[in-house]
Scaffold this motif. Structure first.
Motif, mmCIF file in Angstrom:
data_model
loop_
_atom_site.group_PDB
_atom_site.id
_atom_site.type_symbol
_atom_site.label_atom_id
_atom_site.label_comp_id
_atom_site.label_asym_id
_atom_site.label_seq_id
_atom_site.Cartn_x
_atom_site.Cartn_y
_atom_site.Cartn_z
ATOM 1 N N ARG A 1 37.940 48.940 38.788
ATOM 2 C CA ARG A 1 37.296 49.342 40.041
ATOM 3 C C ARG A 1 38.290 49.270 41.213
ATOM 4 N NH1 ARG A 1 32.279 49.779 42.282
ATOM 5 N NH2 ARG A 1 31.224 49.014 40.411
ATOM 6 N N LYS B 1 34.458 41.353 32.369
ATOM 7 C CA LYS B 1 34.200 41.390 33.813
ATOM 8 C C LYS B 1 35.505 41.571 34.581
ATOM 9 C CE LYS B 1 29.994 38.534 33.874
ATOM 10 N NZ LYS B 1 29.414 37.243 34.332
ATOM 11 N N LYS B 2 36.527 40.841 34.168
ATOM 12 C CA LYS B 2 37.817 40.958 34.839
ATOM 13 C C LYS B 2 38.419 42.351 34.650
ATOM 14 C CE LYS B 2 39.274 36.110 34.883
ATOM 15 N NZ LYS B 2 40.375 35.175 34.553
ATOM 16 N N ALA C 1 36.523 44.817 36.902
ATOM 17 C CA ALA C 1 36.895 44.619 38.301
ATOM 18 C C ALA C 1 38.293 45.168 38.572
ATOM 19 C CB ALA C 1 36.830 43.136 38.650
#
Length: 240
Positions: free
Chosen positions: A167, A160-161, A164
């Motif tokens: 992105r 997830k990190k 992110a």
């Protein structure tokens, strides 16, 4: 096409690849390609110890017999200390001849390796000391490492990190280029790090007292490369 140079990562331990669009569409697509990094830390739950026994004798069968006896005592000590037999594995067996200055055989050396997974970390020091003591002068400890066997939740958080992070970079580049960030075209997980961390090397002496063990924290890292399609350029504003 606007692109960035992917960040460097560790050797890949896991790989995921999803691609959309045909090769012809790839040639015409305007996109931004970035790499994001994510890392988390967790507490190790397993210690892997690389034990061995080494014996020397004038006859090869005598050297083998001594090595087998020492390895058996070491294995039995580990089992008595609570190590499951399924967590014990013979790692190597080596027989070599010893030569004098005239290249004549003077004896034989036998090495047998035994890898043990020790899951009771508070007792790991006492367990290793007991195993070495049981093997006597033949006992060796060539290295240990800590691992997190149940790291699924940590990997999820690291992924997830990493996404992110990717992105955020893609949005910055798209904004600077006067474009909007479109759909995700391709995701590639390029590296996952952490795993085993060696903490000892070449400990061969007999250890009578339990050695101190400090597991510390284990790093779990993921690198992900993501390609986003770019939207149409913003239309220039007209003067009133």
């Amino acid at each position: 096409m606007l692109s960035t140079v992917p960040l460097s990562g560790q050797p890949a331990a896991a790989s995921t690849h999803a691609a959309v669009d045909s090769p012809s569409a790839d040639q015409d697509r305007e996109s931004v390609l970035v790499t994001g990094e994510g890392e988390v830390f967790g507490e190790p739950d397993t210690l892997a110890a690389e034990f061995a026994v080494q014996t020397v004798a004038a006859k090869v069968d005598e050297a083998l017999s001594r090595a087998d006896a020492a390895a058996t005592r070491m294995r039995d000590a580990l089992v008595r200390a609570g190590t499951a037999k399924s967590d014990l594995q013979t790692s190597n067996v080596n027989i070599s001849s010893n030569l004098d200055d005239d290249q004549k055989i003077t004896g034989y050396t036998v090495n047998q390796g035994l890898t043990a997974k020790i899951r009771n970390l508070p007792r790991a020091g006492a367990t290793m000391s007991a195993a070495i003591a049981a093997a006597g002068d033949a006992g060796r400890l060539n290295g240990v490492s800590f691992t997190i066997e149940n790291d699924a939740a940590l990997l999820t958080e690291a992924r997830k990190k990493a996404f992110a992070d990717a992105r955020g970079k893609a949005e910055l580049y798209a904004r600077e280029a006067g474009r909007s960030l479109g759909r995700v075209v391709r995701v590639t997980e390029g590296a996952s790090g952490g795993g085993e961390e060696p903490v000892w090397k070449d400990h061969r002496a007999l250890m009578a007292a339990p050695m101190p063990i400090e597991p510390g924290r284990q790093r779990v890292a993921v690198s992900v490369t993501v390609e986003w399609a770019l939207g149409s350029p913003s239309a220039p504003s007209r003067a009133g």
